[in-house]
Design an enzyme around this catalytic site. Structure first.
Site, PDB file in Angstrom:
ATOM      1  N   TRP A 422      43.255  75.668  49.194  1.00 18.52           N
ATOM      2  CA  TRP A 422      44.576  75.258  49.687  1.00 18.52           C
ATOM      3  C   TRP A 422      45.010  76.127  50.857  1.00 18.52           C
ATOM      4  O   TRP A 422      45.402  75.619  51.914  1.00 18.52           O
ATOM      5  CB  TRP A 422      45.626  75.351  48.573  1.00 18.52           C
ATOM      6  CG  TRP A 422      46.978  74.875  49.025  1.00 18.52           C
ATOM      7  CD1 TRP A 422      47.483  73.611  48.912  1.00 18.52           C
ATOM      8  CD2 TRP A 422      47.990  75.641  49.697  1.00 18.52           C
ATOM      9  NE1 TRP A 422      48.739  73.531  49.462  1.00 18.52           N
ATOM     10  CE2 TRP A 422      49.082  74.768  49.958  1.00 18.52           C
ATOM     11  CE3 TRP A 422      48.090  76.968  50.107  1.00 18.52           C
ATOM     12  CZ2 TRP A 422      50.242  75.189  50.602  1.00 18.52           C
ATOM     13  CZ3 TRP A 422      49.245  77.396  50.752  1.00 18.52           C
ATOM     14  CH2 TRP A 422      50.314  76.507  50.994  1.00 18.52           C
ATOM     15  N   TYR A 426      45.410  75.011  54.798  1.00 16.79           N
ATOM     16  CA  TYR A 426      46.737  75.113  55.408  1.00 16.79           C
ATOM     17  C   TYR A 426      46.678  75.970  56.665  1.00 16.79           C
ATOM     18  O   TYR A 426      47.301  75.649  57.695  1.00 16.79           O
ATOM     19  CB  TYR A 426      47.726  75.700  54.404  1.00 16.79           C
ATOM     20  CG  TYR A 426      49.166  75.604  54.841  1.00 16.79           C
ATOM     21  CD1 TYR A 426      49.825  74.376  54.872  1.00 16.79           C
ATOM     22  CD2 TYR A 426      49.876  76.731  55.226  1.00 16.79           C
ATOM     23  CE1 TYR A 426      51.154  74.274  55.268  1.00 16.79           C
ATOM     24  CE2 TYR A 426      51.203  76.646  55.628  1.00 16.79           C
ATOM     25  CZ  TYR A 426      51.834  75.409  55.644  1.00 16.79           C
ATOM     26  OH  TYR A 426      53.142  75.325  56.043  1.00 16.79           O
ATOM     27  N   ASP A 442      47.030  70.253  46.999  1.00 15.37           N
ATOM     28  CA  ASP A 442      48.475  70.452  47.104  1.00 15.37           C
ATOM     29  C   ASP A 442      49.212  69.541  46.133  1.00 15.37           C
ATOM     30  O   ASP A 442      48.991  68.322  46.095  1.00 15.37           O
ATOM     31  CB  ASP A 442      48.927  70.169  48.536  1.00 15.37           C
ATOM     32  CG  ASP A 442      50.406  70.422  48.731  1.00 15.37           C
ATOM     33  OD1 ASP A 442      50.774  71.581  48.975  1.00 15.37           O
ATOM     34  OD2 ASP A 442      51.183  69.451  48.634  1.00 15.37           O
TER      35      ASP A 442
END
Length: 485
Positions: A422, A426, A442
């Site tokens: 994640w 990101y 997410d």
């Protein structure tokens, strides 16, 4: 090398279609001038037009920039894999001012190739050499400052990356057929000012209020501030410090950045970082066409046609903010980032009380102990993650630059303690500006998709390549403006 199809370019020129602004330029043989495809001047006959992919290529062919449409303000080109990654990385660094203080040999070494190979690759793909591209970008910035500010000519020369006023004057005269001073309006006076204004054009539409909403909830206290219609922040670039404020231009598709005079010597990287932060080089109609084919996203695309993927002004700062946001709410992450700035940053004198601190440098955070970081209220595991990233960036084992090898960088991040897929995706989405990044695990994205598993979410997103990052933002927005991330 990509070729331009003459008939298509001429149709776009005749329609003054803003979707093609910055994707090509037109040189007119009868005037010796080159323009943007949105220029309001009378459209020339097709046989008098020659089309070029870059302003530098048009200048190499002997054309001078139009004073009406001002090609130096055109948005950049950001299609996925439109040029090899090497050339894209070189262009990004040149546009950020790398060659203003360093050599082509140093640029090539940083990219892991020989200078000869770099020259050949850029000539093949763009039709210009690294030096010609750098000169074109310096002249473009100088022309903008001449027309939009009252800075003295000598200051403009150095702010644009020239090492001498004589060289600036000579190159400007040869490219534009006139002296730099001739572009000054008679009313321009070198009045005392604390700032100057840069105009940053984009291809409409752009959902400015949505961008501000996203930033408002994530603004780092002391470093960033989002008002009703503007974004402010402090800036550290090398040894240079300053501040800036960005607003939307109500008259044209552009943002206006008020920049402190202390940043005059680093305007090229400042402008490049702002374009990255606000995703100003995106092609929204191309992205919308792809995502709009999916029934799930079609309504969101119609409601928010100008939605962008916000990047970052400082990739390290954004990466630290992402780590602080692991497993906590957006509000809690903002509180933690404010504590970090309050305890470990330097003060900066600005005219705005809300922005008076500089975000800590990688070196500053790398020198801290786990106990130091734990005083912020962080669990030990997250404190170790933050320190590991700061030390990896300081040592050079992780590079948070646009156009690095994205897969290798994400792998290097995931090898650090506490950094999972994640966070890596990101960071790729916002710091590395990878439009196909997609944090499939997410919770917000999975909720927007009806509660799919991370594996099912990743499979569902295959249809959105190469714009999965934009799909992620649409899904977050569908939950409640700006939720998630």
């Amino acid at each position: 090398m990509q070729t331009l199809e003459t008939e298509s370019c001429y149709r776009a020129l005749s329609a003054r279609d803003r979707r093609f602004d910055g994707l090509f330029f037109v040189g007119v043989s009868t005037t010796g001038i080159y323009c943007r495809p949105v220029c309001s001047a009378r459209t020339p006959r097709q046989e008098r037009c020659a089309f070029y992919r870059t302003a530098a290529e048009a200048e190499r062919a002997g054309f001078r920039a139009c004073l009406l449409c001002r090609p130096e303000l055109a948005p950049g080109s950001a299609p996925v894999d439109s040029v090899p990654r090497l050339v894209a990385a070189a262009v990004s660094r040149i546009e950020g001012g790398f060659l203003n203080e360093s050599s082509i040999e140093e640029l090539a070494a940083e990219l892991g190739v020989t200078d000869r190979h770099l020259r050949r690759a850029m000539e093949t793909e763009l039709g210009v050499s690294p030096v010609e591209l750098a000169q074109s970008r310096r002249l473009a910035l100088a022309k903008q400052l001449l027309q939009d500010t009252a800075l003295p000519l000598a200051e403009i020369a150095f702010a644009s990356g020239f090492q001498s006023v004589r060289r600036f004057n000579a190159l400007f005269q040869s490219r534009f057929g006139r002296a730099p001073s001739s572009l000054r309006r008679e009313s321009d006076e070198a009045e005392a000012s604390r700032s100057l204004v840069l105009r940053l054009d984009y291809r409409p539409p752009l959902h400015w209020e949505q961008l501000l909403t996203f930033l408002r909830g994530r603004a780092i206290p002391g470093v960033e501030y989002v008002g009703d219609s503007e974004y402010r922040r402090t800036v550290r670039l090398g040894d240079t410090r300053g501040w800036l404020t960005v607003r939307h231009d109500g008259k044209r598709p552009a943002l206006l950045a008020e920049v402190s005079l202390s940043l005059a010597g680093v305007l090229m990287p400042v402008a490049a970082r702002l374009r990255t932060l606000f995703d100003l080089d995106a092609q929204p109609t191309v992205i919308a066409e792809c995502l709009g084919r999916d029934p799930l996203l079609a309504r969101q695309v119609q409601r928010h046609p100008g939605l962008r993927v916000l990047g970052s002004f400082d990739p390290f700062e954004m990466t630290v903010r992402a780590i602080l946001g692991q497993q906590v709410s957006v509000r809690a992450a903002t509180t933690l980032s404010g504590r970090l700035v309050a305890r470990f940053s330097e003060p900066l004198d600005t005219p705005h009380a809300e922005t008076s601190r500089l975000f800590p440098s990688p070196e500053t955070l790398a020198a801290l102990t786990e106990d130091d970081v734990a005083t912020l209220g962080l669990p030990g595991a997250r404190a170790r993650s933050l320190l590991a990233v700061a030390r990896a960036v300081t040592e050079g084992s992780v590079r948070l630059d646009r156009h690095v090898d994205v897969d290798a960088t994400m792998a290097a991040l995931e090898a650090l303690p506490g950094i999972g897929p994640w966070t890596a995706h990101y960071v790729a989405m916002r710091a590395l500006r990878w439009p196909d990044a997609f944090p499939a695990s997410d919770l917000g994205i999975r909720k927007a998709l009806g509660g799919l598993s991370a594996k099912e979410t990743a499979e569902r997103a295959e249809a959105w390549r190469p714009w999965r990052a934009y799909a992620a933002v649409h899904l977050w927005t569908s939950l409640s403006e700006g939720a998630g991330g």
